[in-house]
Design a protein around this motif. Structure first.
Motif, mmCIF file in Angstrom:
data_model
loop_
_atom_site.group_PDB
_atom_site.id
_atom_site.type_symbol
_atom_site.label_atom_id
_atom_site.label_comp_id
_atom_site.label_asym_id
_atom_site.label_seq_id
_atom_site.Cartn_x
_atom_site.Cartn_y
_atom_site.Cartn_z
ATOM 1 N N GLN A 182 10.053 20.130 11.694
ATOM 2 C CA GLN A 182 8.758 19.429 11.026
ATOM 3 C C GLN A 182 7.967 19.138 12.249
ATOM 4 O OE1 GLN A 182 8.416 17.219 8.118
ATOM 5 N NE2 GLN A 182 5.992 16.989 7.602
ATOM 6 N N PRO A 183 9.290 18.252 12.998
ATOM 7 C CA PRO A 183 8.437 17.559 14.866
ATOM 8 C C PRO A 183 8.277 18.301 15.709
ATOM 9 C CG PRO A 183 11.147 16.360 13.608
ATOM 10 C CD PRO A 183 10.944 17.613 12.798
ATOM 11 N N PHE A 184 8.626 19.861 15.403
ATOM 12 C CA PHE A 184 8.055 20.667 16.330
ATOM 13 C C PHE A 184 6.790 21.244 16.261
ATOM 14 C CE2 PHE A 184 12.611 20.764 16.735
ATOM 15 C CZ PHE A 184 13.293 20.784 17.676
ATOM 16 N N GLU A 185 6.459 20.968 14.911
ATOM 17 C CA GLU A 185 4.481 21.183 14.703
ATOM 18 C C GLU A 185 3.730 21.533 15.774
ATOM 19 O OE1 GLU A 185 5.284 21.190 10.039
ATOM 20 O OE2 GLU A 185 3.605 19.695 11.474
ATOM 21 N N ASN A 186 4.160 19.668 16.702
ATOM 22 C CA ASN A 186 3.260 19.971 17.691
ATOM 23 C C ASN A 186 3.269 20.562 19.164
ATOM 24 O OD1 ASN A 186 1.805 17.972 16.094
ATOM 25 N ND2 ASN A 186 2.429 16.245 16.542
ATOM 26 N N VAL A 187 4.213 21.303 19.260
ATOM 27 C CA VAL A 187 4.948 21.617 20.687
ATOM 28 C C VAL A 187 3.475 22.899 20.371
ATOM 29 C CG1 VAL A 187 5.957 23.340 22.148
ATOM 30 C CG2 VAL A 187 6.726 21.591 20.412
ATOM 31 N N ASN A 217 -20.594 18.875 9.037
ATOM 32 C CA ASN A 217 -19.282 18.877 9.777
ATOM 33 C C ASN A 217 -18.144 18.180 8.554
ATOM 34 O OD1 ASN A 217 -18.374 18.929 12.318
ATOM 35 N ND2 ASN A 217 -18.376 16.189 12.707
ATOM 36 N N ILE A 218 -18.041 19.245 8.302
ATOM 37 C CA ILE A 218 -17.297 19.374 7.503
ATOM 38 C C ILE A 218 -15.683 20.500 7.057
ATOM 39 C CG2 ILE A 218 -16.401 18.799 4.788
ATOM 40 C CD1 ILE A 218 -18.668 17.288 4.277
ATOM 41 N N VAL A 219 -15.657 20.199 7.881
ATOM 42 C CA VAL A 219 -14.801 21.556 8.331
ATOM 43 C C VAL A 219 -13.359 21.291 7.906
ATOM 44 C CG1 VAL A 219 -13.502 23.305 10.425
ATOM 45 C CG2 VAL A 219 -15.618 21.319 10.817
ATOM 46 N N ALA A 220 -12.920 22.596 7.676
ATOM 47 C CA ALA A 220 -10.960 22.465 6.827
ATOM 48 C C ALA A 220 -9.956 22.566 7.676
ATOM 49 C CB ALA A 220 -11.456 23.797 5.586
ATOM 50 N N PRO A 221 -9.142 21.192 7.003
ATOM 51 C CA PRO A 221 -8.253 21.505 8.517
ATOM 52 C C PRO A 221 -7.141 22.599 8.082
ATOM 53 C CG PRO A 221 -7.912 19.719 5.954
ATOM 54 C CD PRO A 221 -9.291 20.622 6.041
ATOM 55 N N VAL A 222 -6.461 22.705 9.369
ATOM 56 C CA VAL A 222 -5.630 23.695 8.826
ATOM 57 C C VAL A 222 -4.024 23.428 8.282
ATOM 58 C CG1 VAL A 222 -3.813 25.365 10.003
ATOM 59 C CG2 VAL A 222 -6.278 25.292 10.589
ATOM 60 N N LEU A 223 -3.933 23.636 7.377
ATOM 61 C CA LEU A 223 -2.589 22.965 6.899
ATOM 62 C C LEU A 223 -1.536 23.878 6.778
ATOM 63 C CD1 LEU A 223 -4.124 21.795 3.283
ATOM 64 C CD2 LEU A 223 -3.693 20.538 5.017
ATOM 65 N N VAL A 224 -0.423 23.448 7.873
ATOM 66 C CA VAL A 224 0.950 24.099 7.606
ATOM 67 C C VAL A 224 2.215 23.299 6.828
ATOM 68 C CG1 VAL A 224 0.592 24.672 9.527
ATOM 69 C CG2 VAL A 224 1.469 22.568 9.675
ATOM 70 N N ARG A 225 3.001 24.343 6.109
ATOM 71 C CA ARG A 225 4.687 22.996 5.491
ATOM 72 C C ARG A 225 5.570 23.478 6.357
ATOM 73 N NH1 ARG A 225 4.184 24.996 -0.165
ATOM 74 N NH2 ARG A 225 2.533 22.979 -0.749
ATOM 75 N N ASN A 226 6.521 22.951 6.820
ATOM 76 C CA ASN A 226 8.246 23.102 7.220
ATOM 77 C C ASN A 226 8.823 21.766 6.456
ATOM 78 O OD1 ASN A 226 7.238 25.470 9.494
ATOM 79 N ND2 ASN A 226 5.383 24.236 10.055
ATOM 80 N N LYS A 280 10.647 1.740 15.318
ATOM 81 C CA LYS A 280 9.474 1.050 15.579
ATOM 82 C C LYS A 280 8.422 1.840 14.042
ATOM 83 C CE LYS A 280 8.138 -2.106 18.642
ATOM 84 N NZ LYS A 280 7.535 -2.587 19.796
ATOM 85 N N LYS A 281 8.313 3.635 14.346
ATOM 86 C CA LYS A 281 7.657 4.237 13.421
ATOM 87 C C LYS A 281 7.701 5.113 13.823
ATOM 88 C CE LYS A 281 3.497 5.662 11.886
ATOM 89 N NZ LYS A 281 1.180 5.370 13.026
ATOM 90 N N PRO A 282 8.356 6.127 12.355
ATOM 91 C CA PRO A 282 8.642 8.103 13.327
ATOM 92 C C PRO A 282 7.999 8.378 13.045
ATOM 93 C CG PRO A 282 9.313 6.741 10.375
ATOM 94 C CD PRO A 282 8.726 5.510 10.962
ATOM 95 N N ASN A 283 8.190 9.536 14.713
ATOM 96 C CA ASN A 283 7.586 9.686 15.349
ATOM 97 C C ASN A 283 7.823 11.448 16.246
ATOM 98 O OD1 ASN A 283 7.830 9.488 17.902
ATOM 99 N ND2 ASN A 283 8.340 7.820 17.262
ATOM 100 N N ASN A 284 7.194 12.199 15.600
ATOM 101 C CA ASN A 284 7.265 13.852 16.011
ATOM 102 C C ASN A 284 8.671 14.164 17.401
ATOM 103 O OD1 ASN A 284 6.994 14.886 14.018
ATOM 104 N ND2 ASN A 284 5.060 15.974 14.575
#
Length: 453
Positions: free
Chosen positions: A328-333, A314-323, A379-383
């Motif tokens: 960057q804030p639109f990565e979760n859409v 159960n060690i699965v490679a993460p998907v890494l993106v660079r924007n 309070k905290k930066p968020n997307n």
């Protein structure tokens, strides 16, 4: 707008370099993603999880004690991880404790002596008012006298000891104590003393020089108490001097220990091979870049492994993106998931901002969205807050062309206008955005690679 190739490394090192490695991993936490060592070491002979006791716990507890004794606030000065010599830290703690202990011991002894003096003064004043001769009391041969005080709530118990051969006299009374003198035959005074001890009687010794003129003894004791007060104040001043002398060094040591204690807790990522230790991590660095990051630690060896080598654990490679920061804030859409080869973030961001400018454009609405975006990120930066700010900016820019505020107030002659009503324009833009998202989802599915797990 790129999905970065993910690499998987086994970074081995000698135990002596453990803290250096943990510090390095913290420095590159945005590019390196270490895996839980339990998954690696599970059921593998000769391999274990590094779960030894945190060496920074005890000195950190001791430094907290120092801060408390010196009345210093336990404020962490920074979040930097710097190595510290534990021997020197413990020596500093011991040196400060020794100095404080010496001063506190002297202060406690003098305070106790002063309290005895003050009680003797009260007793002498009571004897003087009662016209009892101290010389007569001291020169008795067959009778022994005791002076002292009994708690008020215990005083009434004297009546239960009527069968004992003693006499007593109340000299004075306060809210807490009754000052008395009692006397009995010297031959039976031990039995009488036991009776009064059961009533929490606290004996007070008369000073040797308290004879003749009692008021002179009172004056002498008062002078001593005053001198003792001054010496106690001097001890407090010495404690303050220690506080000033060691404040910066203590707070610096506290900060280092506090941060290193938190850092050592990350040993859950370290696999212990007895002779050496390893960290297994996914990274956006390639092999040469990874080796360059650790080339200042002599014992480090970096080995690249297949990214799917431990998928059965159960060690699965993460998907890494660079924007870039704008997109960057639109990565979760439309989040990128395992197997995706296409990152639609840039298209989503540009399309959202363009439709916002053209179909929603309004100065008032744009300003309101920007304010809401800042409120969401106070309070905290968020997307989500980041998207609101960028969408608000695009709506505001569109509004500058239309010259309206909240679609009702026309601030100036518009530079451009649309043939459709504002509501129809909005619905058109929203529909267009939904259609574009559906198309992008289909493209993601079509271009996705099959991953066997």
């Amino acid at each position: 707008m790129a999905i970065i190739k993910t690499h998987f490394f086994n970074i081995s090192f000698e135990h002596k370099d453990l803290m250096k490695m943990l510090i390095k991993m913290t420095e590159y936490q945005d590019e390196m993603f270490p895996q839980d060592s339990k998954k690696i070491a599970n059921n593998v002979k000769g391999v274990s999880v590094m779960d030894e006791a945190n060496p920074y716990n005890e000195p950190l507890d001791n430094i907290y004690h120092i801060l408390n004794r010196l009345n210093l606030e336990s404020n962490v000065q920074d979040n930097e991880f710097k190595e510290i010599n534990l021997h020197n830290a413990n020596k500093l703690i011991d040196d400060i404790n020794d100095k404080i202990d010496n001063i506190v011991k002297i202060k406690e002894d003098i305070t106790k002596e002063k309290e005895e003096n003050d009680e003797a003064i009260i007793l002498l004043k009571n004897l003087e008012e009662s016209k009892i001769s101290v010389d007569d009391v001291k020169n008795t041969k067959y009778i022994t006298c005791r002076f002292g005080k009994i708690p008020v709530n215990e005083f009434t118990k004297i009546q239960y000891y009527r069968d004992y051969e003693f006499i007593f006299r109340e000299l004075n009374r306060s809210k807490q104590y009754v000052w008395i003198v009692y006397a009995g035959l010297t031959s039976s005074i031990s039995e009488i003393d036991n009776a009064f001890s059961s009533m929490s009687f606290e004996p007070i010794s008369l000073p040797e020089f308290a004879h003749g003129k009692v008021h002179e003894a009172i004056d002498e004791l008062t002078e001593e108490s005053t001198a003792m007060e001054q010496y106690i104040a001097k001890m407090d001043s010495k404690l303050e001097d220690i506080k000033k002398e060691y404040k910066e060094e203590v707070l610096e040591t506290f900060t280092r220990l506090y941060n290193l204690k938190r850092l050592f807790d990350k040993c859950r990522y370290v696999v212990d091979f007895s002779q050496k230790a390893s960290i297994y991590t996914f990274s956006s660095f390639d092999l040469k870049e990874a080796e360059a990051k650790f080339d200042d630690i002599d014992s480090v060896k970096v080995m690249e492994l297949p990214v799917n080598i431990y998928e059965n654990r159960n060690i699965v490679a993460p998907v890494l993106v660079r924007n870039n920061s704008l997109m960057q804030p639109f990565e979760n859409v439309l989040s990128v998931t395992l197997g995706d080869t296409f990152d639609p973030t840039t298209i989503v961001a540009l399309l959202t901002m363009l439709i916002g400018a053209v179909c929603v454009g309004d100065i008032g609405v744009g300003a309101l969205l920007i304010v809401l975006g800042f409120l969401f990120t106070i309070k905290k930066p968020n997307n989500f807050g980041g998207m609101l700010k960028r969408l608000g900016a695009s709506v505001l820019i569109g509004g500058l062309f239309y010259g309206t505020a909240f679609y009702r107030i026309e601030l100036y002659q518009p530079l451009a206008s649309l043939p459709l009503h504002v509501i129809h324009t909005f619905l058109f833009g929203f529909s267009l955005w939904i259609i574009a998202m559906v198309i992008l989802i289909i493209v993601k599915k079509v271009t996705r690679k099959s991953i066997k797990i």
